[in-house]
Scaffold this motif. Structure first.
Motif, short mmCIF file in Angstrom:
data_model
loop_
_atom_site.label_atom_id
_atom_site.label_comp_id
_atom_site.label_asym_id
_atom_site.label_seq_id
_atom_site.Cartn_x
_atom_site.Cartn_y
_atom_site.Cartn_z
N VAL A 134 126.73 65.72 -15.28
CA VAL A 134 127.57 66.64 -14.53
C VAL A 134 126.55 67.79 -14.03
O VAL A 134 125.71 68.10 -14.47
N ILE A 135 126.74 67.68 -12.84
CA ILE A 135 125.74 68.75 -11.98
C ILE A 135 126.36 70.11 -12.35
O ILE A 135 127.31 70.52 -12.07
N ILE A 136 125.30 71.02 -12.72
CA ILE A 136 125.52 72.56 -12.95
C ILE A 136 124.67 73.06 -11.77
O ILE A 136 125.41 74.16 -11.11
N GLN A 137 123.61 72.70 -11.48
CA GLN A 137 122.87 73.33 -10.53
C GLN A 137 122.00 72.46 -9.67
O GLN A 137 121.62 71.30 -10.50
N TYR A 138 121.56 72.35 -8.53
CA TYR A 138 120.70 71.59 -7.90
C TYR A 138 120.09 72.37 -6.63
O TYR A 138 120.54 73.45 -6.13
N ASP A 150 113.99 62.06 -0.45
CA ASP A 150 113.88 63.45 -0.89
C ASP A 150 114.29 63.60 -2.41
O ASP A 150 115.32 63.08 -3.08
N MET A 151 113.31 64.37 -3.17
CA MET A 151 113.45 64.72 -4.42
C MET A 151 114.34 65.98 -4.61
O MET A 151 113.95 66.97 -3.81
N TYR A 152 115.04 66.24 -5.47
CA TYR A 152 115.85 67.54 -5.89
C TYR A 152 115.75 67.88 -7.46
O TYR A 152 115.59 66.74 -8.36
N ALA A 153 115.85 69.02 -7.61
CA ALA A 153 115.72 69.43 -8.96
C ALA A 153 117.31 69.61 -9.51
O ALA A 153 118.10 70.25 -8.64
N PHE A 154 117.48 69.39 -10.71
CA PHE A 154 118.75 69.54 -11.14
C PHE A 154 119.03 69.98 -12.51
O PHE A 154 118.03 69.90 -13.49
N VAL A 155 120.17 70.88 -12.78
CA VAL A 155 120.19 71.26 -13.91
C VAL A 155 121.55 70.28 -14.37
O VAL A 155 122.51 70.37 -13.63
N LEU A 156 121.60 69.56 -15.39
CA LEU A 156 122.55 68.64 -15.62
C LEU A 156 123.23 68.74 -17.08
O LEU A 156 122.46 69.14 -17.92
N THR A 157 124.32 68.77 -17.44
CA THR A 157 124.87 68.29 -18.61
C THR A 157 125.26 66.97 -18.86
O THR A 157 125.92 66.23 -18.03
N VAL A 158 124.61 66.26 -19.71
CA VAL A 158 124.47 64.79 -20.31
C VAL A 158 125.65 64.46 -21.13
O VAL A 158 125.62 65.25 -22.24
N GLU A 177 122.79 59.07 1.87
CA GLU A 177 124.28 58.62 1.86
C GLU A 177 124.98 59.44 0.47
O GLU A 177 126.14 59.40 0.44
N ALA A 178 123.91 59.82 -0.53
CA ALA A 178 124.67 60.56 -1.66
C ALA A 178 124.79 62.10 -1.56
O ALA A 178 125.25 62.71 -2.57
N LEU A 179 124.18 62.62 -0.41
CA LEU A 179 124.30 64.06 -0.32
C LEU A 179 125.66 64.91 -0.51
O LEU A 179 125.95 65.72 -1.08
N GLY A 207 125.95 53.35 -8.25
CA GLY A 207 127.17 53.18 -8.78
C GLY A 207 128.32 54.38 -8.52
O GLY A 207 129.40 54.25 -8.23
N ALA A 208 127.73 55.54 -8.22
CA ALA A 208 128.53 56.54 -7.90
C ALA A 208 129.20 56.41 -6.46
O ALA A 208 130.29 56.69 -6.32
N LEU A 209 128.23 55.88 -5.58
CA LEU A 209 128.91 55.44 -4.28
C LEU A 209 129.90 54.47 -4.22
O LEU A 209 130.94 54.51 -3.53
#
Length: 230
Positions: A134-138, A150-158, A177-179, A207-209
């Motif tokens: 679950v994305i908290i921040q990115y 492109d690389m992104y930094a994430f704070v995730l709840t796993v 395409e996932a943006l 899988g998400a797409l």
């Protein structure tokens, strides 16, 4: 480097040769130490000589630690926040210990070396244990992986079966395409390292797409209602 350039850089000045010929790179500020040396030219604003600990990123090069001195106006020192501030740097192509901060340039986007991030997303997706993230921040990192994604930094709840929910900070590549899937609260399929490295998490964008497309088809079918036979 000549004796005068060494003296100049020791007081936080720029090495002209390095600023002209050095490779432009991206430096993440890890630490800022204020020295006891200050400089004021005429009636200009006083500048404090600061020592910066940096993590430097160049195209196709593993990140490396470096140090640089820079004169910073006293009112601007607080703008450099360890762990979050990014600066442009100039690096001697033949000596990576020679690094200078270039405040006249924008930090460039750089292409990461293969295998420079913790774990391989492809390997984790192929062999990892399924979970949800679950994305908290990115936020974008201003870097690309070796495949130019492109690389992104994430704070995730796993969220994983048999494991208490936990939160991590991790970098993941995000295909264009996932943006639309990037927003706080977005729950995405993912996998984590089967060897128990909880911080090694890869989001399963394919899988998400595919899941989103299947949900859209199911929703359209439901809204259409049953078809009648002639």
């Amino acid at each position: 480097m000549g004796i005068f350039n060494k003296l100049k850089t020791s007081f936080g000045g720029d090495d002209p040769d390095l600023m002209t010929r050095g490779i432009l790179g991206r430096g993440v500020v890890d630490r800022v130490r204020i020295t006891g040396t200050s400089v004021q030219m005429g009636g200009s604003i006083p500048e404090q000589v600061c020592e910066f600990d940096l993590t430097v990123y160049l195209d196709d090069t593993p990140p490396f630690a470096a140090q640089a001195r820079k004169r910073i106006p006293v009112y601007a020192i607080g703008e450099f926040q360890p762990g979050s501030s990014v600066v442009a740097v100039r690096v001697d192509a033949n000596d990576h210990t020679r690094v200078g901060i270039d405040l006249n340039s924008q930090p460039p986007d750089v292409r990461m070396a293969a295998g420079s991030s913790q774990g391989s997303a492809a390997a984790i997706l192929a062999n990892g244990t399924p979970c949800d993230a679950v994305i908290i921040q990115y936020q974008p990192l201003g870097m690309k992986n070796h495949s130019n994604v492109d690389m992104y930094a994430f704070v995730l709840t796993v969220l994983a079966s048999g494991v208490a929910p936990y939160q991590i900070q991790v970098g993941n590549p995000v295909p264009p395409e996932a943006l639309p899937l990037l927003y706080p609260g977005s729950k995405l399929p993912a996998r984590f390292d089967p060897n128990g490295v909880k911080e090694a998490v890869a989001i399963d964008w394919a899988g998400a797409l595919a899941g989103g497309a299947n949900a859209a088809v199911s929703g359209a079918a439901a809204s259409a209602g049953p078809t009648s036979k002639a």
